[in-house]
Design a protein around this motif. Structure first.
Motif, PDB file in Angstrom:
ATOM      1  N   VAL A  78       0.840  -1.205   0.000  1.00 36.90           N
ATOM      2  CA  VAL A  78       0.000   0.000   0.000  1.00 36.90           C
ATOM      3  C   VAL A  78       0.869   1.248   0.000  1.00 36.90           C
ATOM      4  CG1 VAL A  78      -1.751   1.292   1.270  1.00 36.90           C
ATOM      5  CG2 VAL A  78      -1.903  -1.207   1.141  1.00 36.90           C
ATOM      6  N   VAL A  81       2.126   2.208  -3.402  1.00 38.59           N
ATOM      7  CA  VAL A  81       1.133   2.928  -4.202  1.00 38.59           C
ATOM      8  C   VAL A  81       1.093   4.400  -3.801  1.00 38.59           C
ATOM      9  CG1 VAL A  81      -1.301   3.110  -4.800  1.00 38.59           C
ATOM     10  CG2 VAL A  81      -0.266   0.872  -4.557  1.00 38.59           C
ATOM     11  N   ASP A  82       1.072   4.642  -2.499  1.00 35.65           N
ATOM     12  CA  ASP A  82       1.013   6.026  -2.012  1.00 35.65           C
ATOM     13  C   ASP A  82       2.227   6.822  -2.490  1.00 35.65           C
ATOM     14  OD1 ASP A  82      -1.366   5.449  -0.740  1.00 35.65           O
ATOM     15  OD2 ASP A  82      -0.420   5.054   1.208  1.00 35.65           O
ATOM     16  N   LEU A  85       1.847   7.626  -6.142  1.00 34.23           N
ATOM     17  CA  LEU A  85       0.874   8.698  -6.377  1.00 34.23           C
ATOM     18  C   LEU A  85       1.444  10.066  -6.028  1.00 34.23           C
ATOM     19  CD1 LEU A  85      -2.364   6.955  -5.053  1.00 34.23           C
ATOM     20  CD2 LEU A  85      -1.882   7.617  -7.427  1.00 34.23           C
ATOM     21  N   ASP A  86       2.444  10.101  -5.156  1.00 30.42           N
ATOM     22  CA  ASP A  86       3.091  11.360  -4.788  1.00 30.42           C
ATOM     23  C   ASP A  86       4.151  11.793  -5.796  1.00 30.42           C
ATOM     24  OD1 ASP A  86       1.591  11.711  -2.502  1.00 30.42           O
ATOM     25  OD2 ASP A  86       3.037  10.717  -1.183  1.00 30.42           O
ATOM     26  N   ALA A 132      -4.596  -1.025  -2.237  1.00 27.00           N
ATOM     27  CA  ALA A 132      -3.501  -0.865  -3.188  1.00 27.00           C
ATOM     28  C   ALA A 132      -4.028  -0.858  -4.618  1.00 27.00           C
ATOM     29  CB  ALA A 132      -2.478  -1.988  -3.003  1.00 27.00           C
ATOM     30  N   GLN A 134      -6.990   0.112  -5.723  1.00 24.33           N
ATOM     31  CA  GLN A 134      -7.640   1.384  -6.022  1.00 24.33           C
ATOM     32  C   GLN A 134      -6.609   2.460  -6.328  1.00 24.33           C
ATOM     33  OE1 GLN A 134     -10.937   2.025  -6.524  1.00 24.33           O
ATOM     34  NE2 GLN A 134     -11.041  -0.210  -6.406  1.00 24.33           N
ATOM     35  N   GLY A 135      -5.514   2.464  -5.574  1.00 26.21           N
ATOM     36  CA  GLY A 135      -4.444   3.414  -5.870  1.00 26.21           C
ATOM     37  C   GLY A 135      -3.820   3.153  -7.222  1.00 26.21           C
ATOM     38  N   GLU A 138      -5.782   4.615 -10.021  1.00 25.57           N
ATOM     39  CA  GLU A 138      -5.525   6.059 -10.151  1.00 25.57           C
ATOM     40  C   GLU A 138      -4.217   6.298 -10.897  1.00 25.57           C
ATOM     41  OE1 GLU A 138      -5.105  10.057  -7.331  1.00 25.57           O
ATOM     42  OE2 GLU A 138      -5.916   8.187  -6.489  1.00 25.57           O
ATOM     43  N   LEU A 139      -3.204   5.477 -10.619  1.00 21.94           N
ATOM     44  CA  LEU A 139      -1.938   5.589 -11.346  1.00 21.94           C
ATOM     45  C   LEU A 139      -2.156   5.364 -12.844  1.00 21.94           C
ATOM     46  CD1 LEU A 139       0.541   3.594  -9.050  1.00 21.94           C
ATOM     47  CD2 LEU A 139       0.537   6.064  -9.456  1.00 21.94           C
TER      48      LEU A 139
END
Length: 229
Positions: A78, A81-82, A85-86, A132, A134-135, A138-139
């Motif tokens: 997870v 993924v975060d 996204l950053d 993870a 869902q992230g 978004e990626l």
């Protein structure tokens, strides 16, 4: 009336139980990392130096043990993924995430299996997987919007890549530990826009889920309660 255990005896029993649980988790991490999730509960008990009954007192089913062993790895999944996204550059975030999780697979055969397997009874593990994923969606959207990811990339392609990478790790990991890097580089290049040609249809989500569920069932099939393997 039979007297109950003295306070210090009860504390000693609790301490022994905590030590046994810790030994089981360490042993399971070692066994799953080396042999994958197909390793039996009896092999974990032997590695821990405890009886199979002791193991099952702490973990009533194999999926309970898997969830406990890989909780931190799923947290790292997870977190990857975060972090992606950053990343300001959508393509760098997308490819960085793929490289990160494939590297995690390469260092741990058990985790390689976890990423391509589903365990409905292990709710905490599955919640992390869903977060993870869902992230990751978004990626994908960001990378497509930037024009750097081919338009026909599907989320199912990540599952196919992870299955392929797990196969490379299982096949060549001990002898050619960096073989996975070439596979991942080749696949990432095929993901990049502009596409050089159309792709066959992606497998249906429900079909992939069924395959992952079957893999999970195979992994927990060795939940034997004897030491015979």
């Amino acid at each position: 009336m039979t007297p109950g255990p003295k306070p210090h005896d009860a504390q000693s029993l609790r301490s022994d139980a905590e030590r046994n649980r810790g030994r089981i988790l360490v042993a399971a991490r070692t066994v799953f990392e080396r042999d994958g999730l197909a390793a039996s509960m009896a092999s974990v008990a032997r590695e821990a130096g405890v009886g199979i009954a002791t193991l099952f007192r702490h973990f009533g089913a194999k999926e309970d043990l898997i969830a406990a062993v890989f909780a931190d790895r799923m947290d790292a999944y997870v977190a990857a993924v975060d972090e992606a996204l950053d990343t300001p550059d959508p393509w760098a975030g997308f490819t960085g995430f793929i490289e990160a999780i494939c590297a995690m697979q390469a260092t741990d055969r058990g985790f390689a299996d976890v990423l391509t397997t589903t365990f409905p009874a292990a709710e905490g593990l599955e919640e992390r997987r869903a977060a993870a994923f869902q992230g990751f969606l978004e990626l994908v959207d960001r990378a497509k919007d930037s024009g750097q990811l081919r338009a026909d990339f599907a989320s199912q392609d990540l599952v196919l890549l992870l299955v392929a990478n797990a196969g490379v790790v299982a096949f060549a990991g001990d002898i050619v530990p960096d073989a996975w890097r070439r596979l991942v580089a080749l696949v990432i290049q095929s993901f990049q826009a502009p596409a050089r040609g159309p792709l066959p249809a992606a497998p249906a989500d429900d079909a992939l889920y069924e395959a992952m569920l079957r893999a999970g069932s195979a992994s927990i099939a060795s939940r034997e309660r004897s030491s015979t393997t």
